[in-house]
Design a protein around this motif. Structure first.
Motif, PDB file in Angstrom:
ATOM      1  N   ASP A 116       0.861  -1.198   0.089  1.00  0.00           N
ATOM      2  CA  ASP A 116       0.086   0.080  -0.029  1.00  0.00           C
ATOM      3  C   ASP A 116       1.049   1.286  -0.076  1.00  0.00           C
ATOM      4  O   ASP A 116       2.188   1.275   0.446  1.00  0.00           O
ATOM      5  N   PRO A 117       0.184   2.655  -0.349  1.00  0.00           N
ATOM      6  CA  PRO A 117       1.141   3.603  -0.559  1.00  0.00           C
ATOM      7  C   PRO A 117       1.704   3.829   0.780  1.00  0.00           C
ATOM      8  O   PRO A 117       2.962   4.399   0.785  1.00  0.00           O
ATOM      9  N   GLN A 118       0.977   3.941   1.825  1.00  0.00           N
ATOM     10  CA  GLN A 118       1.698   4.347   3.039  1.00  0.00           C
ATOM     11  C   GLN A 118       2.759   3.698   3.305  1.00  0.00           C
ATOM     12  O   GLN A 118       3.963   4.021   3.795  1.00  0.00           O
ATOM     13  N   SER A 119       2.790   2.392   3.403  1.00  0.00           N
ATOM     14  CA  SER A 119       3.979   1.245   3.510  1.00  0.00           C
ATOM     15  C   SER A 119       5.258   1.723   2.860  1.00  0.00           C
ATOM     16  O   SER A 119       6.357   1.743   3.199  1.00  0.00           O
ATOM     17  N   PHE A 120       4.607   1.971   1.505  1.00  0.00           N
ATOM     18  CA  PHE A 120       5.961   2.384   0.479  1.00  0.00           C
ATOM     19  C   PHE A 120       6.744   3.526   0.727  1.00  0.00           C
ATOM     20  O   PHE A 120       7.894   3.574   0.953  1.00  0.00           O
ATOM     21  N   VAL A 121       5.998   4.590   1.374  1.00  0.00           N
ATOM     22  CA  VAL A 121       6.546   5.866   1.648  1.00  0.00           C
ATOM     23  C   VAL A 121       7.370   5.719   3.037  1.00  0.00           C
ATOM     24  O   VAL A 121       8.679   6.315   3.004  1.00  0.00           O
ATOM     25  N   GLN A 122       6.807   4.717   3.814  1.00  0.00           N
ATOM     26  CA  GLN A 122       7.466   4.553   5.124  1.00  0.00           C
ATOM     27  C   GLN A 122       9.026   3.809   4.846  1.00  0.00           C
ATOM     28  O   GLN A 122      10.014   4.003   5.505  1.00  0.00           O
ATOM     29  N   GLY A 123       8.883   3.158   3.814  1.00  0.00           N
ATOM     30  CA  GLY A 123      10.274   2.360   3.478  1.00  0.00           C
ATOM     31  C   GLY A 123      10.104   1.632   2.360  1.00  0.00           C
ATOM     32  O   GLY A 123       8.865   0.848   2.046  1.00  0.00           O
ATOM     33  N   HIS A 124      11.132   1.274   1.364  1.00  0.00           N
ATOM     34  CA  HIS A 124      11.181   0.503   0.101  1.00  0.00           C
ATOM     35  C   HIS A 124      12.434   0.231  -0.204  1.00  0.00           C
ATOM     36  O   HIS A 124      13.440   1.007   0.181  1.00  0.00           O
ATOM     37  N   ILE A 125      12.619  -1.007  -0.971  1.00  0.00           N
ATOM     38  CA  ILE A 125      14.146  -1.037  -1.494  1.00  0.00           C
ATOM     39  C   ILE A 125      14.526   0.115  -2.526  1.00  0.00           C
ATOM     40  O   ILE A 125      13.685   0.268  -3.217  1.00  0.00           O
ATOM     41  N   PRO A 126      15.602   0.554  -2.505  1.00  0.00           N
ATOM     42  CA  PRO A 126      15.899   1.714  -3.254  1.00  0.00           C
ATOM     43  C   PRO A 126      15.967   1.148  -4.802  1.00  0.00           C
ATOM     44  O   PRO A 126      16.233   0.084  -5.309  1.00  0.00           O
ATOM     45  N   GLY A 127      15.316   1.951  -5.691  1.00  0.00           N
ATOM     46  CA  GLY A 127      15.089   1.800  -6.786  1.00  0.00           C
ATOM     47  C   GLY A 127      13.771   1.212  -7.291  1.00  0.00           C
ATOM     48  O   GLY A 127      13.559   1.084  -8.602  1.00  0.00           O
ATOM     49  N   SER A 128      12.876   0.668  -6.585  1.00  0.00           N
ATOM     50  CA  SER A 128      11.656   0.217  -6.585  1.00  0.00           C
ATOM     51  C   SER A 128      10.739   1.344  -6.998  1.00  0.00           C
ATOM     52  O   SER A 128      10.932   2.207  -6.493  1.00  0.00           O
ATOM     53  N   ARG A 129       9.650   0.837  -7.719  1.00  0.00           N
ATOM     54  CA  ARG A 129       8.432   1.731  -7.866  1.00  0.00           C
ATOM     55  C   ARG A 129       7.484   1.103  -7.460  1.00  0.00           C
ATOM     56  O   ARG A 129       7.331  -0.062  -7.686  1.00  0.00           O
ATOM     57  N   ARG A 130       6.361   1.829  -6.993  1.00  0.00           N
ATOM     58  CA  ARG A 130       5.256   1.253  -6.593  1.00  0.00           C
ATOM     59  C   ARG A 130       4.128   0.898  -7.498  1.00  0.00           C
ATOM     60  O   ARG A 130       4.094   1.638  -8.429  1.00  0.00           O
ATOM     61  N   LEU A 131       3.669  -0.168  -7.769  1.00  0.00           N
ATOM     62  CA  LEU A 131       2.696  -0.697  -8.464  1.00  0.00           C
ATOM     63  C   LEU A 131       1.441  -0.966  -8.206  1.00  0.00           C
ATOM     64  O   LEU A 131       1.195  -1.735  -6.840  1.00  0.00           O
ATOM     65  N   ASP A 132       0.341  -0.610  -8.660  1.00  0.00           N
ATOM     66  CA  ASP A 132      -0.969  -0.800  -8.210  1.00  0.00           C
ATOM     67  C   ASP A 132      -2.219  -0.920  -9.278  1.00  0.00           C
ATOM     68  O   ASP A 132      -1.551  -0.507 -10.587  1.00  0.00           O
ATOM     69  N   ASN A 133      -3.295  -1.108  -8.871  1.00  0.00           N
ATOM     70  CA  ASN A 133      -4.155  -1.162 -10.209  1.00  0.00           C
ATOM     71  C   ASN A 133      -4.222   0.176 -11.103  1.00  0.00           C
ATOM     72  O   ASN A 133      -4.359   0.016 -12.389  1.00  0.00           O
TER      73      ASN A 133
END
Length: 107
Positions: free
Chosen positions: A29-46
């Motif tokens: 989900d967007p909030q989890s992604f903003v709180q932390g993600h693997i560098p270079g990743s992009r969030r993907l959703d519907n």
């Protein structure tokens, strides 16, 4: 039937260290992604998946990340069916990555 492969965290870390050409997508989900993600990743959703499919290279490895490595398997199987040649689901997901590589988390 087109399918995906499992990818372990040490292998992904090696690929990133080697700057291997790959696409890294995070389906949390967007909030989890903003709180932390693997560098270079992009969030993907519907809402963004169609644009991603249009733009992404079908030849580069595609790594799907979720929370614990479960829902990424379904997403990886679906993306493999969209014509991506090399699709992986990250075993352990972001939570395992964050445990093993706390210094390699982007915010």
């Amino acid at each position: 039937m087109t399918t995906f492969e499992h990818l372990d965290i040490p292998t992904l870390a090696d690929w990133l260290d080697a700057r291997r050409d790959l696409a890294l997508v995070d389906i949390r989900d967007p909030q989890s992604f903003v709180q932390g993600h693997i560098p270079g990743s992009r969030r993907l959703d519907n809402a963004t998946v169609d644009a991603f499919i249009e733009q992404a290279s079908r030849d580069a490895p595609l790594v799907v990340v979720c929370y614990h490595g479960h829902s990424s398997q379904q997403a990886a199987a679906w993306l493999a069916g969209q014509g991506f040649a090399e699709v992986y689901s990250l075993d352990g997901g972001f939570s395992d990555w964050q445990l093993r590589h706390p210094d390699r988390v982007a915010h």
